[in-house]
Design an enzyme around this catalytic site. Structure first.
Site, PDB file in Angstrom:
ATOM      1  N   GLY A 133       0.080  13.714   1.917  1.00  0.00           N
ATOM      2  CA  GLY A 133       0.676  14.078   3.143  1.00  0.00           C
ATOM      3  C   GLY A 133       1.734  14.989   2.869  1.00  0.00           C
ATOM      4  O   GLY A 133       2.209  16.145   3.574  1.00  0.00           O
TER       5      GLY A 133
ATOM      6  N   THR B  38       2.756   8.531  -6.462  1.00  0.00           N
ATOM      7  CA  THR B  38       2.105   7.602  -5.756  1.00  0.00           C
ATOM      8  C   THR B  38       1.690   6.351  -6.724  1.00  0.00           C
ATOM      9  O   THR B  38       1.202   6.538  -7.711  1.00  0.00           O
ATOM     10  CB  THR B  38       1.191   7.810  -4.606  1.00  0.00           C
TER      11      THR B  38
ATOM     12  N   ASP C  78      -0.873   4.718  -5.753  1.00  0.00           N
ATOM     13  CA  ASP C  78      -2.304   4.669  -5.572  1.00  0.00           C
ATOM     14  C   ASP C  78      -3.152   5.252  -6.541  1.00  0.00           C
ATOM     15  O   ASP C  78      -4.348   5.042  -6.499  1.00  0.00           O
ATOM     16  CB  ASP C  78      -2.344   4.932  -3.998  1.00  0.00           C
TER      17      ASP C  78
ATOM     18  N   GLY D 120      -3.155   0.173  -2.822  1.00  0.00           N
ATOM     19  CA  GLY D 120      -4.085   1.172  -3.339  1.00  0.00           C
ATOM     20  C   GLY D 120      -4.364   2.072  -1.961  1.00  0.00           C
ATOM     21  O   GLY D 120      -5.053   3.063  -2.306  1.00  0.00           O
TER      22      GLY D 120
ATOM     23  N   GLY E 184      -9.250  -8.883 -17.268  1.00  0.00           N
ATOM     24  CA  GLY E 184     -10.489  -9.690 -17.628  1.00  0.00           C
ATOM     25  C   GLY E 184     -10.748 -10.585 -16.284  1.00  0.00           C
ATOM     26  O   GLY E 184     -11.275 -11.607 -16.506  1.00  0.00           O
TER      27      GLY E 184
ATOM     28  N   LYS F 129     -20.433 -23.748 -15.320  1.00  0.00           N
ATOM     29  CA  LYS F 129     -19.647 -24.710 -15.933  1.00  0.00           C
ATOM     30  C   LYS F 129     -18.705 -24.237 -17.178  1.00  0.00           C
ATOM     31  O   LYS F 129     -18.129 -24.823 -17.965  1.00  0.00           O
ATOM     32  CB  LYS F 129     -20.302 -25.945 -16.322  1.00  0.00           C
TER      33      LYS F 129
ATOM     34  N   GLU G  86      -6.201  -3.762  -1.003  1.00  0.00           N
ATOM     35  CA  GLU G  86      -5.603  -4.160   0.432  1.00  0.00           C
ATOM     36  C   GLU G  86      -6.694  -3.463   1.451  1.00  0.00           C
ATOM     37  O   GLU G  86      -7.403  -2.608   1.170  1.00  0.00           O
ATOM     38  CB  GLU G  86      -4.540  -3.682   0.481  1.00  0.00           C
TER      39      GLU G  86
HETATM   40  O1  F6P Z   1       0.888   4.611  -0.685  1.00  0.00           O
HETATM   41  C1  F6P Z   1       1.594   3.811  -1.285  1.00  0.00           C
HETATM   42  C2  F6P Z   1       1.451   2.469  -0.675  1.00  0.00           C
HETATM   43  O2  F6P Z   1       2.267   1.414  -1.224  1.00  0.00           O
HETATM   44  C3  F6P Z   1      -0.060   2.198  -0.439  1.00  0.00           C
HETATM   45  O3  F6P Z   1      -0.404   1.505  -1.511  1.00  0.00           O
HETATM   46  C4  F6P Z   1      -0.015   0.878   0.890  1.00  0.00           C
HETATM   47  O4  F6P Z   1      -0.976   0.884   1.495  1.00  0.00           O
HETATM   48  C5  F6P Z   1       1.207   1.718   1.704  1.00  0.00           C
HETATM   49  O5  F6P Z   1       2.095   2.605   0.747  1.00  0.00           O
HETATM   50  C6  F6P Z   1       2.260   0.992   2.056  1.00  0.00           C
HETATM   51  O6  F6P Z   1       3.221   1.560   3.148  1.00  0.00           O
HETATM   52  P1  F6P Z   1       4.538   0.950   3.451  1.00  0.00           P
HETATM   53  O7  F6P Z   1       5.516   0.770   2.471  1.00  0.00           O
HETATM   54  O8  F6P Z   1       5.010   2.109   4.653  1.00  0.00           O
HETATM   55  O9  F6P Z   1       4.261  -0.313   4.109  1.00  0.00           O
END
Ligand code: F6P
Length: 320
Positions: free
Chosen positions: A105, A126, A128, A171, A186, A213, A224
């Site tokens: 953005g 970022t 992400d 992410g 892991g 087991k 997320e």
């Molecule tokens: O882009 C970074 C990030 O932390 C993402 O991983 C997450 O989905 C988003 O920003 C959360 O945004 P905010 O801080 O506005 O809640």
């Protein structure tokens, strides 16, 4: 030839942004340019919250998380009238170039400013790792290490109680943080936007692990925005031999002192951004591909195919 450069950070903050601000500031000053810090991303630009930076304005920040310039999201920046206000503020200060640090953005805003006559270079910042044309973004490595520290701790308690820990990581729509964290911790299972999600399949895999087991615990790392991890944990407790527990790591992943890797990346990116501007290049974003600094036009970055992580997913599956 440009005479002065403004710096802003926009979108979600990421550890290492300060190291990038420092590098841009000092590289620009070394090239005889004036440097200005713009507060709170495009919001501060439009409101004219801009002040000159000197060499010592960026002292002692290389190790600090967050961003000293502040950050914000400003969807209204898509509006030409809003951008015109920003350009006017830049002209008032005699700023003819910008380095913007953020994500997709942020780059779109910079491309629009370039089209209005302001030279712009983008730095990927970022946690992400979801930006095309670079193997790594500033902040990803630090966030990964934060996630790993938590998962290592969860493993201790999960193993003691024969539990399955569902760990939700950030992410946005990119699974890199979950995938890398899964491999490096892991984890038994990794679920990301790329793998897709089938609850039944997850349950069957956990039942199989329990039946063997051999596992005292199971770690499931999940990106997320995929499913309600509390409900998933409850289901696991009901139908598998594990007791399920969910942990949402949340914004802790965005904080902390940047790792050496992120400081180095941010420093190289910042210095390179100034070199590009001094060579009259604009509307490009900086990246690192196979450890080489690269610059790519913004438009190509938007169209760049998302790198396939097939080999990494296969690695995770083989070694889990
Ligand atoms: O882009 C970074 C990030 O932390 C993402 O991983 C997450 O989905 C988003 O920003 C959360 O945004 P905010 O801080 O506005 O809640």
């Amino acid at each position: 030839m440009i005479k002065s450069v403004g710096i802003l950070t926009s979108g979600g903050d990421a550890p290492g942004m300060n190291a990038a601000i420092r590098a841009v500031t000092r590289a620009a000053l070394s090239n005889g340019l004036k440097v200005f810090g713009i507060m709170d991303g495009y919001q501060g630009l439009v409101e004219g919250r801009i002040s000159e930076l000197q060499r010592n304005s960026v002292s002692d920040i290389i190790m600090r998380g967050g961003t000293i310039l502040g950050t914000a999201r400003l969807p209204e920046f898509k509006d030409l009238k809003v951008r015109e206000q920003g350009v006017a503020k830049l002209q008032e200060k005699g700023i003819d170039a910008l380095v913007v640090i953020g994500g997709d953005g942020t780059y779109r805003g910079a491309l629009a400013l370039h089209e209005m006559g302001i030279k712009c270079i983008g730095l990927p910042g970022t946690i992400d790792n979801d930006i095309a044309c670079t193997d790594f973004t500033i902040g990803f490595d630090t966030a990964l290490n934060t996630v790993l520290e938590s998962i290592d701790k969860l493993r201790d308690t999960s193993a003691s109680h024969h539990r399955c820990s569902i760990v939700e990581v950030m992410g946005n729509h990119c699974g890199d943080l979950a995938l890398y964290a899964g491999i490096c911790s892991g984890a038994e299972l990794v679920i990301t936007p790329e793998t897709g999600y089938d609850e039944l399949e997850v349950i069957e895999k956990l039942k199989a692990l329990d039946a063997a087991k051999k596992r005292r615990h199971a770690i499931v790392v999940i990106s997320e925005k995929i499913t309600d991890v509390d409900l998933l944990a409850q289901k696991i407790s009901k139908v598998t031999g594990f007791a399920g527990r969910s942990t949402v790591l949340g914004h802790v992943q965005r904080g902390g002192s940047p790792t050496g890797f992120d400081r180095m990346l941010a420093t190289r990116f910042g210095d390179f951004a100034v070199e590009l501007l001094c060579n009259d290049i604009s509307a490009h974003c900086v990246g690192i591909l196979e450890n080489k600094l690269v610059s790519t036009p913004f438009e190509e970055a938007f169209d760049f195919p998302t790198p396939s992580r097939k080999k990494l997913f296969a690695l995770q599956g083989r070694l889990a």
